[in-house]
Design an enzyme around this catalytic site. Structure first.
Site, PDB file in Angstrom:
ATOM      1  N   ASP A 154      -2.455   6.727   8.854  1.00  0.00           N
ATOM      2  CA  ASP A 154      -1.888   5.456   9.670  1.00  0.00           C
ATOM      3  C   ASP A 154      -0.432   6.125   9.983  1.00  0.00           C
ATOM      4  OD1 ASP A 154      -2.753   3.315  10.551  1.00  0.00           O
ATOM      5  OD2 ASP A 154      -2.066   2.305   8.903  1.00  0.00           O
ATOM      6  N   ASP A 163      -7.515  -2.644   9.130  1.00  0.00           N
ATOM      7  CA  ASP A 163      -6.370  -3.063   7.840  1.00  0.00           C
ATOM      8  C   ASP A 163      -7.417  -4.605   6.940  1.00  0.00           C
ATOM      9  OD1 ASP A 163      -4.231  -1.227   8.623  1.00  0.00           O
ATOM     10  OD2 ASP A 163      -3.690  -2.905  10.395  1.00  0.00           O
TER      11      ASP A 163
END
Length: 475
Positions: free
Chosen positions: A333, A393
């Site tokens: 990420d 997420d």
């Protein structure tokens, strides 16, 4: 030199007048726009998109007196157009662009005497303006300040926490039922056929992250083709996931149990209708996916079902696998959000470009929960009208919560702590997002919160070794 987003407010001459807003790009070093319509001055718009205004002879004398004028982009610079427009008496210059909106980067110091506002607008918006408001239009420019906080984040937060909590609970209940079934060989075989789970070992975790990296890079370079592959996969996977979620609920209802025989199998009629319903929902979303007014609701429903089914299907065998998965995804990420802007030619993040649709592509990847922004601003109109949260997420912390539920002795205590930790991580993400005003990798804040909290709980209970190896479950 920097470009900023603003709003062109257009009003027709009807009673009451029709109004509509359009996105513009302007250079704040050249032009200062008011922050609201209260201080804005309206001008009659003269549509000269048949010219490029590189020569004053293209326009009849007196035509632009005290008006706003819109012309096409051409061989001359924006500020050269501005000098000509101002010399003809124009009070505002709009430059229509067919390719899209790009920064205004001419050098202001060479044209110190230019005072009229200059802005870039899409040619398609000018055409829409004529169709919607007619040929007689009054326009003004303004640029409202960006809101510090958008209430759509609250909706995103509720959806995320609800999905993680329900996914962890569903996974934990399913796993406990499997453990109880181990004592009965007949029930064990039935349960094994019913449940289809995939266990993530450290090797498969590494392979999974590598595949994610390769897929993201391929999407960046071949987005306009691969986006349709992702849409097709999402339609299929989300329809199956929605079916699995609703079938679990229907299974608790003791009605409508009539069956039909097909291919030597007895199938409940209600499940046949349920399958048709789930396929229909997925197909409707696929057909109307670019309808911003309501298609996001279907995408969120399908996305939540996908995340729930993913959390339930994938199993983390031990804390070691959790640490490897979350650690690698954290690096993934951070790299693709913060590091890739130093590598790409246009200085944009690969992650953000792919999520938003690179190069202005109208097709968006259906891998996010999205909620319309509730606070109006130029950014909402021009750039991203939705608040977004990636499926990863939700799924990754959900897997972490599931492992806590089925591994530790104090199920409710641990699962509640993990859920609160996830909520705190989400709030921290939103706070940083509001302060930095740029997309944030949520795992940067979620991973440390969940890993540190679960480690402290296991250490305090003196179960870290068992937690790390994941070799002992307790019902």
């Amino acid at each position: 030199i920097r470009a900023e987003e603003g709003i062109l407010h257009a009003a027709g001459n009807g009673v009451p007048p029709k109004t509509k807003d359009y996105c513009i790009i302007y250079n704040s070093n050249w032009t200062t726009l008011p922050g609201s319509l209260n201080n804005a001055t309206f001008r009659i718009l003269e549509n000269l998109t048949s010219t490029v205004l590189c020569n004053s002879s293209e326009v009849a004398p007196g035509l632009l007196k005290d008006k706003a004028v819109v012309v096409m982009r051409g061989n001359c610079t924006f500020l050269e157009k501005a000098i000509i427009a101002e010399s003809l008496g124009a009070k505002m210059l709009l430059i229509a662009s067919k390719p899209g909106l790009s920064p205004l980067t001419d050098n202001k110091t060479e044209f110190k005497d230019v005072t009229l506002p200059i802005a870039l607008i899409r040619y398609s918006d000018i055409m829409d303006m004529q169709l919607t408001l007619g040929n007689e239009v009054n326009v003004t420019l303004y640029s409202p300040p960006l809101p510090e906080f958008d209430c759509s984040m609250v909706v995103i937060f509720v959806i995320a926490v609800f999905t993680v909590a329900l996914g962890g609970y569903w996974s934990g209940v399913s796993e406990l039922e499997n453990l109880k079934a181990m004592a009965n060989p007949g029930e064990r075989e039935t349960r094994r056929k019913k449940e289809e789970n995939v266990t993530f070992t450290p090797l498969t975790v590494i392979l999974f992250v590598v595949i994610c990296c390769v897929m993201l890079v391929l999407l960046y370079f071949f987005y306009k083709w691969l986006v349709y592959v992702i849409i097709s996969v999402f339609c299929l996977a989300s329809a199956m996931s929605l079916y699995n979620c609703l079938a679990a609920l229907i299974g608790e209802v003791p009605f409508g149990l009539c069956r039909v025989t097909c291919c030597n199998k007895n199938i409940e009629v209600r499940l046949i209708f349920l399958a048709g319903f789930c396929i229909a929902v997925s197909v409707v979303w696929a057909v109307f996916r670019n309808e911003d007014r309501w298609a996001w609701i279907l995408q969120d429903i399908l996305g939540v079902a996908f995340c729930l089914n993913f959390i339930k299907t994938l199993k983390m065998p031990n804390f070691k696998s959790c640490v490897i998965l979350l650690g690698l995804l954290l690096l993934y990420d951070v790299f693709f959000v913060f590091i890739t802007p130093f590598i790409t030619k246009n200085g944009a993040s690969i992650m953000v470009e792919v999520a938003a649709g690179p190069f202005g592509n109208s097709e968006k990847l259906p891998v996010v929960i999205r909620v319309p922004r509730l606070e109006y601003s130029a950014s909402t109109l021009c750039d991203v009208p939705f608040s977004l949260l990636g499926f990863g997420d939700i799924i990754v912390p959900g897997e972490r919560l599931f492992f806590a539920v089925v591994t530790c002795v104090s199920v409710f205590c641990v699962s509640t702590d993990m859920l609160w930790t996830y909520a705190v991580g989400m709030v921290l993400t939103f706070v940083v997002l509001a302060l930095m005003k740029m997309g944030q990798p949520a795992l940067l804040y979620l991973v440390p919160c969940t890993l540190i909290t679960s480690s402290l709980i296991a250490w305090r209970r003196k179960e870290m070794k068992k937690f790390w190896k994941g070799s002992s479950y307790q019902v």
